[in-house]
Scaffold this motif. Structure first.
Motif, PDB file in Angstrom:
ATOM      1  N   GLY A 273       6.799  -1.055  -5.883  1.00  0.00           N
ATOM      2  CA  GLY A 273       6.958   0.370  -5.626  1.00  0.00           C
ATOM      3  C   GLY A 273       5.867   0.915  -4.734  1.00  0.00           C
ATOM      4  N   LEU A 274       4.645   0.428  -4.928  1.00  0.00           N
ATOM      5  CA  LEU A 274       3.515   0.850  -4.107  1.00  0.00           C
ATOM      6  C   LEU A 274       3.721   0.447  -2.651  1.00  0.00           C
ATOM      7  CD1 LEU A 274       0.686   2.180  -4.361  1.00  0.00           C
ATOM      8  CD2 LEU A 274      -0.239  -0.121  -4.645  1.00  0.00           C
ATOM      9  N   GLN A 275       4.175  -0.775  -2.436  1.00  0.00           N
ATOM     10  CA  GLN A 275       4.438  -1.256  -1.079  1.00  0.00           C
ATOM     11  C   GLN A 275       5.509  -0.417  -0.397  1.00  0.00           C
ATOM     12  OE1 GLN A 275       5.741  -5.322  -0.964  1.00  0.00           O
ATOM     13  NE2 GLN A 275       6.041  -5.344   1.243  1.00  0.00           N
ATOM     14  N   GLN A 276       6.573  -0.116  -1.108  1.00  0.00           N
ATOM     15  CA  GLN A 276       7.650   0.687  -0.528  1.00  0.00           C
ATOM     16  C   GLN A 276       7.204   2.123  -0.281  1.00  0.00           C
ATOM     17  OE1 GLN A 276      10.718  -0.193  -3.527  1.00  0.00           O
ATOM     18  NE2 GLN A 276      11.862  -1.273  -1.937  1.00  0.00           N
ATOM     19  N   SER A 277       6.353   2.665  -1.159  1.00  0.00           N
ATOM     20  CA  SER A 277       5.823   4.012  -0.963  1.00  0.00           C
ATOM     21  C   SER A 277       5.040   4.089   0.346  1.00  0.00           C
ATOM     22  CB  SER A 277       4.920   4.414  -2.129  1.00  0.00           C
ATOM     23  OG  SER A 277       5.653   4.536  -3.329  1.00  0.00           O
TER      24      SER A 277
END
Length: 326
Positions: free
Chosen positions: A239-243
């Motif tokens: 999720g952090l990477q996609q954010s």
């Protein structure tokens, strides 16, 4: 213009996915309607077109559709409701929701779904105060919503159907309702199925990436509560990477906090401290006072670090306030 060929787009994508007309249109329209749309003999209303395209994994404004004045009014009112929900203004949001309900067409299942899902999130007015639905009432509202367009839906067989973005949000909210009462194993099973569906079905577009971020945040929290710390780290990191890829800050602070808690549970204290600091600065930049204070308290409780000197609020991962699941 693109709208002249929308039927061809739908037919081509449906055939690529090896879907019958009946499978695609379940809960949306009759197979004969799909046939007319694909042959260019009928232009669907925007809500039905959106649902068909989303079930086919085709999202975005590239697929142009004419919007009537009535549809535009509905779209604007929905946007107002979501904004008031995010701003924690439930009374205003409920008032707007009542206005929206007065505009509803009896056959508009998609607008009915939005209303039911939003009521489950907002609650209801009682003696001038906003009251929350209990767990069973929320679940009843959400299942009523999903059954409008997916009548044979089963929570343990999510991959057996096609879904629009609105339908995925309903299922996410079902999982969140289970998590809220501590049934995180049930929530984990739902989130896992949802992420697999999104990753395998939708094209890589910003709208679905933001949906993946929302689900990754909720999923990683439930995993943490079940002490599945490594899996929680993996999902939160995704999720952090996609954010970062989407330049989306909506759940960034929450994901950083999940990582801080999960690494601390694994006794990886330097990594934990790093993520707690990032969460603190993220919320500070966003001028989110509540979560800034909670993040600062995490640093104080876990590492005896005073980033603020006037705080007296304790924080756990379950207390962190995040944007509404809209």
């Amino acid at each position: 213009m693109q709208e002249l060929y929308i039927g061809e787009v739908i037919k081509q994508r449906r055939m690529e996915l090896k879907l019958t007309q009946e499978e695609l249109c379940e809960g949306i329209c009759e197979p004969s309607t799909i046939s007319r749309i694909e042959s260019g003999k009928q232009i669907p209303v925007k809500s039905k077109l959106d649902a068909l395209l989303q079930r086919l994994g085709l999202l975005g404004d590239r697929y142009y559709a004419l919007v009537s004045k009535h549809e535009l009014e509905i779209s604007n009112l929905k946007a107002e409701i979501i904004t008031h929900n995010i701003r924690k203004e439930p009374k205003i949001a409920l008032k707007k929701l009542n206005e929206l309900e007065e505009m509803i067409d009896e056959n508009d299942h998609f607008l009915k779904q939005f209303i039911l899902r939003t009521r489950a999130a907002l609650g209801y007015l009682h003696n001038g105060n906003v009251e929350q639905y209990n767990f069973q009432e929320k679940i009843d509202l959400l299942y009523k919503a999903i059954y409008l367009t997916v009548p044979s839906f089963q929570i343990n067989k999510i991959s057996h159907h096609l879904y629009s973005v609105e339908e995925i949000k309903i299922i996410n909210q079902i999982a969140l309702s289970y998590s809220d009462i501590g049934q995180n194993k049930t929530a984990i099973g739902i989130y896992s199925q949802l992420l697999k569906y999104i990753n395998s079905h939708f094209f890589n577009m910003s709208e679905t990436n933001r949906l993946s971020i929302l689900i990754a945040y909720n999923y990683s929290r439930s995993l943490y509560f079940e002490e599945e710390f490594q899996k929680s780290i993996e999902v939160a990191s995704l999720g952090l990477q996609q954010s970062r890829q989407e330049s989306s800050s909506a759940y960034l602070g929450g994901l950083l906090s999940v990582l801080g808690h999960a690494f601390y549970a694994q006794k990886k204290f330097e990594r934990s401290k790093e993520y707690f600091y990032q969460a603190f600065y993220m919320y500070t930049i966003l001028n989110d006072q509540v979560n800034t204070e909670l993040s600062a308290q995490n640093l104080k409780d876990f590492f005896n670090i005073d980033v603020c000197t006037d705080l007296n609020i304790g924080a756990t991962i379950g207390e962190l306030v995040s944007p509404e699941n809209n």
